[in-house]
Write a protein that holds these residues in place. Structure first.
Motif, PDB file in Angstrom:
ATOM      1  N   LEU A  62       0.886  -1.216   0.205  1.00  0.00           N
ATOM      2  CA  LEU A  62      -0.220   0.092  -0.208  1.00  0.00           C
ATOM      3  C   LEU A  62       0.868   1.140   0.125  1.00  0.00           C
ATOM      4  N   LEU A  63       1.945   1.210   0.786  1.00  0.00           N
ATOM      5  CA  LEU A  63       2.872   2.521   0.849  1.00  0.00           C
ATOM      6  C   LEU A  63       3.472   2.465  -0.613  1.00  0.00           C
ATOM      7  N   LYS A  64       3.864   1.515  -1.219  1.00  0.00           N
ATOM      8  CA  LYS A  64       4.236   1.730  -2.672  1.00  0.00           C
ATOM      9  C   LYS A  64       3.240   2.317  -3.534  1.00  0.00           C
ATOM     10  N   PHE A  65       1.947   1.731  -3.406  1.00  0.00           N
ATOM     11  CA  PHE A  65       0.909   2.615  -4.175  1.00  0.00           C
ATOM     12  C   PHE A  65       0.723   3.985  -3.985  1.00  0.00           C
ATOM     13  N   PHE A  66       0.728   4.490  -2.706  1.00  0.00           N
ATOM     14  CA  PHE A  66       0.576   5.832  -2.361  1.00  0.00           C
ATOM     15  C   PHE A  66       1.681   6.485  -2.952  1.00  0.00           C
ATOM     16  N   VAL A  67       3.045   6.151  -2.766  1.00  0.00           N
ATOM     17  CA  VAL A  67       4.111   6.802  -3.204  1.00  0.00           C
ATOM     18  C   VAL A  67       4.101   6.765  -4.797  1.00  0.00           C
ATOM     19  N   ASN A  68       3.758   5.637  -5.224  1.00  0.00           N
ATOM     20  CA  ASN A  68       3.764   5.853  -6.861  1.00  0.00           C
ATOM     21  C   ASN A  68       2.726   6.877  -7.493  1.00  0.00           C
ATOM     22  N   ASN A  69       1.523   6.902  -6.590  1.00  0.00           N
ATOM     23  CA  ASN A  69       0.673   7.828  -7.042  1.00  0.00           C
ATOM     24  C   ASN A  69       0.419   9.203  -6.334  1.00  0.00           C
ATOM     25  N   SER A  70       1.543   9.719  -5.572  1.00  0.00           N
ATOM     26  CA  SER A  70       1.437  10.680  -4.672  1.00  0.00           C
ATOM     27  C   SER A  70       1.385  11.971  -5.511  1.00  0.00           C
ATOM     28  N   LYS A  71       1.374  12.866  -4.844  1.00  0.00           N
ATOM     29  CA  LYS A  71       1.433  14.580  -5.341  1.00  0.00           C
ATOM     30  C   LYS A  71       2.858  14.503  -6.108  1.00  0.00           C
ATOM     31  N   TYR A  72       2.875  15.226  -7.091  1.00  0.00           N
ATOM     32  CA  TYR A  72       4.125  15.504  -7.672  1.00  0.00           C
ATOM     33  C   TYR A  72       4.432  14.410  -8.521  1.00  0.00           C
ATOM     34  N   SER A  73       3.744  13.128  -8.595  1.00  0.00           N
ATOM     35  CA  SER A  73       4.285  11.959  -9.204  1.00  0.00           C
ATOM     36  C   SER A  73       3.980  11.878 -10.715  1.00  0.00           C
ATOM     37  N   GLY A  74       3.047  13.000 -10.881  1.00  0.00           N
ATOM     38  CA  GLY A  74       2.556  13.180 -12.329  1.00  0.00           C
ATOM     39  C   GLY A  74       1.713  12.044 -13.117  1.00  0.00           C
ATOM     40  N   VAL A  75       1.294  11.109 -11.928  1.00  0.00           N
ATOM     41  CA  VAL A  75       0.326  10.269 -12.622  1.00  0.00           C
ATOM     42  C   VAL A  75      -1.033  10.692 -12.474  1.00  0.00           C
ATOM     43  N   VAL A  76      -1.702  10.404 -13.574  1.00  0.00           N
ATOM     44  CA  VAL A  76      -3.102  10.720 -13.719  1.00  0.00           C
ATOM     45  C   VAL A  76      -3.926   9.318 -14.495  1.00  0.00           C
ATOM     46  N   HIS A  77      -4.871   9.033 -14.027  1.00  0.00           N
ATOM     47  CA  HIS A  77      -5.667   7.911 -14.282  1.00  0.00           C
ATOM     48  C   HIS A  77      -6.731   8.112 -15.144  1.00  0.00           C
ATOM     49  N   GLY A  78      -6.671   7.465 -16.413  1.00  0.00           N
ATOM     50  CA  GLY A  78      -7.981   7.350 -17.160  1.00  0.00           C
ATOM     51  C   GLY A  78      -9.186   6.451 -16.655  1.00  0.00           C
ATOM     52  N   CYS A  79      -9.930   6.308 -17.428  1.00  0.00           N
ATOM     53  CA  CYS A  79     -11.061   5.179 -17.049  1.00  0.00           C
ATOM     54  C   CYS A  79     -10.549   3.616 -17.214  1.00  0.00           C
ATOM     55  N   ASP A  80     -10.704   2.737 -16.371  1.00  0.00           N
ATOM     56  CA  ASP A  80     -10.855   1.373 -16.488  1.00  0.00           C
ATOM     57  C   ASP A  80     -12.035   0.692 -15.717  1.00  0.00           C
ATOM     58  N   SER A  81     -11.884  -0.439 -15.453  1.00  0.00           N
ATOM     59  CA  SER A  81     -12.661  -1.064 -14.941  1.00  0.00           C
ATOM     60  C   SER A  81     -12.945  -0.804 -13.318  1.00  0.00           C
ATOM     61  N   ASN A  82     -11.933  -0.277 -12.559  1.00  0.00           N
ATOM     62  CA  ASN A  82     -11.835   0.146 -11.177  1.00  0.00           C
ATOM     63  C   ASN A  82     -12.258   1.542 -10.728  1.00  0.00           C
ATOM     64  N   PHE A  83     -11.696   2.336 -11.742  1.00  0.00           N
ATOM     65  CA  PHE A  83     -11.637   3.703 -11.471  1.00  0.00           C
ATOM     66  C   PHE A  83     -12.374   4.458 -12.803  1.00  0.00           C
ATOM     67  N   CYS A  84     -12.803   5.724 -12.614  1.00  0.00           N
ATOM     68  CA  CYS A  84     -13.166   6.442 -14.159  1.00  0.00           C
ATOM     69  C   CYS A  84     -12.898   7.648 -13.893  1.00  0.00           C
ATOM     70  N   GLY A  85     -11.658   8.188 -13.387  1.00  0.00           N
ATOM     71  CA  GLY A  85     -11.279   9.643 -13.472  1.00  0.00           C
ATOM     72  C   GLY A  85     -12.042  10.527 -12.423  1.00  0.00           C
ATOM     73  N   THR A  86     -12.721  10.047 -11.495  1.00  0.00           N
ATOM     74  CA  THR A  86     -13.425  10.989 -10.562  1.00  0.00           C
ATOM     75  C   THR A  86     -12.438  11.231  -9.828  1.00  0.00           C
ATOM     76  N   HIS A  87     -12.606  12.274  -8.779  1.00  0.00           N
ATOM     77  CA  HIS A  87     -11.528  12.594  -7.824  1.00  0.00           C
ATOM     78  C   HIS A  87     -12.085  12.465  -6.305  1.00  0.00           C
ATOM     79  N   HIS A  88     -13.479  12.073  -6.051  1.00  0.00           N
ATOM     80  CA  HIS A  88     -13.825  11.948  -4.578  1.00  0.00           C
ATOM     81  C   HIS A  88     -14.679  10.538  -4.578  1.00  0.00           C
TER      82      HIS A  88
END
Ligand code: HEC
Length: 117
Positions: free
Chosen positions: A91-117
């Motif tokens: 989980l720590l690795k997941f949070f770090v990989n997707n953290s602020k300044y990581s530059g990672v932005v996710h589009g739609c997939d079966s788990n997630f569809c770009g919403t922020h809340h």
């Protein structure tokens, strides 16, 4: 020779697909969704709130996460859940990989569809 070429093409195809499917750790995403999202918002939104160093700090400083959640019995229950304790590093690795300044932005997939809340 033709067979070898076909095998190579198939293998590289499979490799590309596997890579595309693993832009992020979906298992970690699901654990966070189950344990933390009810209070913190989607896993990616949550991850983006702080930078990589802060995530390291929250997870690595002994007892830090528990003390932050002192007033939140449900939060404590999530942190004591075996899904959390067994997969804490992941989980720590997941949070770090997707953290602020990581530059990672996710589009739609079966788990997630770009919403922020
Ligand atoms: C029942 C609600 C609840 C759940 C579930 C919960 N938290 Fe929290 N969490 C809180 C609250 C409330 C705070 C703010 C405490 C404060 O600022 O005093 C907080 C704060 C935090 C902070 C400090 C940064 C911040 O956003 O203020 C981290 C890191 C954190 N939680 C991680 C987690 C993780 C990881 C999980 C899932 C394993 C989780 N929390 C589950 C309620 C929850």
């Amino acid at each position: 020779m033709k067979k070898l070429l076909a095998t190579t093409l198939i293998l590289s195809g499979v490799f590309t697909l596997t890579q595309a499917a693993e832009k992020y750790d979906t298992r970690a995403f699901r654990i966070v969704t189950k344990l933390c999202t009810p209070c913190h918002g989607t896993a990616f939104y949550m991850a983006k709130q702080v930078d990589a160093d802060d995530w390291e700090y929250y997870f690595k400083k002994e007892g830090k996460l528990l003390s932050i959640h002192k007033k939140s019995p449900k939060g404590i229950a999530s942190l004591k859940n075996a899904l959390f304790t067994k997969h804490e590093k992941r989980l720590l690795k997941f949070f770090v990989n997707n953290s602020k300044y990581s530059g990672v932005v996710h589009g739609c997939d079966s788990n997630f569809c770009g919403t922020h809340h």
